[in-house]
Design a protein around this motif. Structure first.
Motif, PDB file in Angstrom:
ATOM      1  N   MET A   1       0.834  -1.209   0.000  1.00 22.04           N
ATOM      2  CA  MET A   1       0.000   0.000   0.000  1.00 22.04           C
ATOM      3  C   MET A   1       0.867   1.257   0.000  1.00 22.04           C
ATOM      4  O   MET A   1       0.604   2.202  -0.721  1.00 22.04           O
ATOM      5  N   ALA A   2       1.890   1.243   0.838  1.00 22.36           N
ATOM      6  CA  ALA A   2       2.757   2.430   0.962  1.00 22.36           C
ATOM      7  C   ALA A   2       3.387   2.746  -0.399  1.00 22.36           C
ATOM      8  O   ALA A   2       3.410   3.905  -0.834  1.00 22.36           O
ATOM      9  N   ARG A   3       3.822   1.703  -1.093  1.00 17.42           N
ATOM     10  CA  ARG A   3       4.430   1.895  -2.418  1.00 17.42           C
ATOM     11  C   ARG A   3       3.403   2.492  -3.392  1.00 17.42           C
ATOM     12  O   ARG A   3       3.709   3.392  -4.170  1.00 17.42           O
ATOM     13  N   ALA A   4       2.169   2.029  -3.315  1.00 17.57           N
ATOM     14  CA  ALA A   4       1.128   2.553  -4.210  1.00 17.57           C
ATOM     15  C   ALA A   4       0.899   4.051  -3.955  1.00 17.57           C
ATOM     16  O   ALA A   4       0.709   4.830  -4.896  1.00 17.57           O
ATOM     17  N   HIS A   5       0.937   4.455  -2.693  1.00 19.20           N
ATOM     18  CA  HIS A   5       0.731   5.872  -2.355  1.00 19.20           C
ATOM     19  C   HIS A   5       1.841   6.745  -2.948  1.00 19.20           C
ATOM     20  O   HIS A   5       1.607   7.849  -3.422  1.00 19.20           O
ATOM     21  N   TYR A   6       3.049   6.231  -2.882  1.00 19.55           N
ATOM     22  CA  TYR A   6       4.187   6.971  -3.434  1.00 19.55           C
ATOM     23  C   TYR A   6       4.005   7.127  -4.954  1.00 19.55           C
ATOM     24  O   TYR A   6       4.185   8.216  -5.504  1.00 19.55           O
ATOM     25  N   LEU A   7       3.607   6.027  -5.620  1.00 14.71           N
ATOM     26  CA  LEU A   7       3.412   6.064  -7.072  1.00 14.71           C
ATOM     27  C   LEU A   7       2.280   7.022  -7.460  1.00 14.71           C
ATOM     28  O   LEU A   7       2.318   7.639  -8.515  1.00 14.71           O
ATOM     29  N   CYS A   8       1.297   7.154  -6.584  1.00 12.02           N
ATOM     30  CA  CYS A   8       0.182   8.087  -6.840  1.00 12.02           C
ATOM     31  C   CYS A   8       0.706   9.518  -6.974  1.00 12.02           C
ATOM     32  O   CYS A   8       0.294  10.246  -7.880  1.00 12.02           O
ATOM     33  N   LEU A   9       1.570   9.906  -6.091  1.00 12.19           N
ATOM     34  CA  LEU A   9       2.077  11.279  -6.136  1.00 12.19           C
ATOM     35  C   LEU A   9       2.893  11.488  -7.418  1.00 12.19           C
ATOM     36  O   LEU A   9       2.734  12.508  -8.105  1.00 12.19           O
ATOM     37  N   LYS A  10       3.720  10.511  -7.736  1.00 12.48           N
ATOM     38  CA  LYS A  10       4.522  10.605  -8.970  1.00 12.48           C
ATOM     39  C   LYS A  10       3.602  10.790 -10.181  1.00 12.48           C
ATOM     40  O   LYS A  10       3.869  11.580 -11.071  1.00 12.48           O
ATOM     41  N   LYS A  11       2.508  10.037 -10.177  1.00 11.91           N
ATOM     42  CA  LYS A  11       1.567  10.084 -11.292  1.00 11.91           C
ATOM     43  C   LYS A  11       0.831  11.421 -11.342  1.00 11.91           C
ATOM     44  O   LYS A  11       0.683  12.029 -12.399  1.00 11.91           O
ATOM     45  N   LEU A  12       0.364  11.866 -10.170  1.00 12.58           N
ATOM     46  CA  LEU A  12      -0.405  13.118 -10.116  1.00 12.58           C
ATOM     47  C   LEU A  12       0.386  14.297 -10.680  1.00 12.58           C
ATOM     48  O   LEU A  12      -0.160  15.180 -11.324  1.00 12.58           O
ATOM     49  N   ILE A  13       1.691  14.289 -10.415  1.00 14.50           N
ATOM     50  CA  ILE A  13       2.551  15.382 -10.895  1.00 14.50           C
ATOM     51  C   ILE A  13       2.585  15.389 -12.430  1.00 14.50           C
ATOM     52  O   ILE A  13       2.571  16.440 -13.051  1.00 14.50           O
ATOM     53  N   LYS A  14       2.546  14.188 -13.003  1.00 12.37           N
ATOM     54  CA  LYS A  14       2.705  14.083 -14.465  1.00 12.37           C
ATOM     55  C   LYS A  14       1.401  14.223 -15.258  1.00 12.37           C
ATOM     56  O   LYS A  14       1.383  14.832 -16.301  1.00 12.37           O
ATOM     57  N   ILE A  15       0.316  13.609 -14.750  1.00  9.35           N
ATOM     58  CA  ILE A  15      -0.883  13.519 -15.602  1.00  9.35           C
ATOM     59  C   ILE A  15      -1.693  14.814 -15.670  1.00  9.35           C
ATOM     60  O   ILE A  15      -1.595  15.668 -14.790  1.00  9.35           O
ATOM     61  N   LYS A  16      -2.506  14.887 -16.729  1.00  7.18           N
ATOM     62  CA  LYS A  16      -3.338  16.079 -16.908  1.00  7.18           C
ATOM     63  C   LYS A  16      -4.603  16.002 -16.071  1.00  7.18           C
ATOM     64  O   LYS A  16      -5.112  17.019 -15.620  1.00  7.18           O
TER      65      LYS A  16
END
Ligand SMILES: NC(=O)c1ccc[n+]([C@@H]2O[C@H](COP(=O)([O-])OP(=O)(O)OC[C@H]3O[C@@H](n4cnc5c(N)ncnc54)[C@H](O)[C@@H]3O)[C@@H](O)[C@H]2O)c1
Length: 331
Positions: free
Chosen positions: A227-242
């Motif tokens: 779960m913790a890893r998924a949360h980290y990936l969420c932030l990375k994604k949010l920064i990139k996606i429209k």
């Protein structure tokens, strides 16, 4: 070094997330009122003992720290209690989230990741449950999560913030090496309850009359470290996606019935005589909850890695440690 704020960071999931983000070089601020959480589980850089419903105190943290992103995990989550204490759950989970949203906007923080729950779906006939499945929470707790999601979505539509609401299925496991894990006392989730009762030689209760093959409830279990890893990936994604707003299930698609979970635990804790009491399912308990992980894989490139057997082994170590060190868990 970017600063992230984690609300509820002294709780079960929040402490694992803090540790994960520290390893990824974030500066981590934690807010927790310690109603459930323990100071011992704080693994970040700065800690504030604040209730998120106290907007004045909350704002001070936002004013004095340059926050890049927020993980909003703070919340009350006992299903049965939520029916009896609706006002408390409304204030804590919904008003608390409103405060977080308002300050996120005011301090021009772009990214907000919210801990929602599979309980927003309610009873379902078709599995696995995907993010487009209809929403019909049975518990009041589930309703507070759905209301919070709607509030966040509304702000995202106005393009003020970007957000991912994560609908967690059943979170298990612990990071025993770092002495963090579930801290509800008495435990509220199935696996810690079973482990503790077996260790203490107390009768265990299995609820039946669910509409499943072996009559016990079926759930989708996901390890807290995944779960913790998924949360980290969420932030990375949010920064990139429209896109400004997304909802993602966090589950494993692998499911177990309560009786199967009991068998796994029993094999690991070899106690011969265990008294089992059978009872009826509780109000608000769906028969089966199994997630579709397709979207999490597509958007985050994430899929769970930890096996339930390993999660349970860590939980046994953690429960034994808590029982031996009761004094360490007093705030
Ligand atoms: N554990 C699960 O299986 C699961 C499943 C679905 C959703 N969730 C949600 O994920 C979040 C984290 O869950 P968890 O298992 O870590 O729970 P937890 O109870 O261990 O952690 C929640 C933390 O929030 C803090 N908190 C509660 N109300 C607060 C308030 N008003 N102000 C400040 N702090 C407050 C508590 O002290 C606690 O430390 C919760 O919102 C929960 O509803 C958890």
């Amino acid at each position: 070094m970017k600063t992230v704020l984690i609300t509820g960071g002294c709780g079960f999931i929040g402490s694992h997330l803090t540790l994960f983000l520290k390893k990824k070089n974030f500066n981590v601020i934690v807010i927790d009122n310690l109603i459930i959480g323990k100071k011992k589980l704080f693994k970040g850089d700065k800690f504030f003992k604040i209730d998120i419903t106290n907007k004045v105190k909350l704002e001070k943290v936002f004013r004095e720290n340059k926050i890049f992103a927020i993980y909003h995990l703070a919340g009350l989550s006992k299903l049965t209690e939520s029916f009896k204490k609706k006002r408390l759950y409304e204030k804590n989970n919904v008003q608390g989230t409103k405060n977080i949203i308002q300050l996120t906007k005011k301090y021009k923080i772009k990214y907000l990741i919210f801990s929602s729950s599979a309980s927003v779906y309610g009873k379902k006939r078709e599995f696995p449950i995907n993010e487009k499945s209809s929403l019909n929470p049975i518990s009041y707790y589930g309703k507070t999560k759905l209301l919070s999601e709607k509030l966040i979505k509304h702000e995202c539509k106005k393009k003020k913030i970007k957000s991912i609401c994560l609908r967690y299925f059943n979170v298990v496991g612990s990071n025993f090496k770092n002495k963090i894990g579930e801290i509800h006392n008495p435990p509220i989730h199935l696996i810690p309850i079973l482990i503790r009762n077996i260790i203490l030689n107390k009768p265990i209760n299995i609820r039946l009359n669910f509409n499943t093959k072996d009559k016990s409830g079926i759930r989708d279990y996901i390890d807290v470290n995944d779960m913790a890893r998924a949360h980290y990936l969420c932030l990375k994604k949010l920064i990139k996606i429209k896109k400004n707003f997304l909802v993602i299930n966090l589950g494993s698609k692998k499911y177990f019935s309560v009786k199967e979970i009991f068998q796994i635990i029993h094999k690991k804790i070899k106690i011969k005589k265990i008294k089992i009491v059978f009872s009826k399912k509780l109000k608000g308990e769906p028969d089966k909850l199994v997630a579709s992980g397709t979207l999490a894989k597509k958007i985050l490139g994430w899929r769970p890695k930890v096996k339930i057997q390993n999660s349970i082994s860590n939980m046994i170590l953690w429960e034994k440690y808590k029982l031996k060190n009761k004094r360490k868990f007093v705030n």
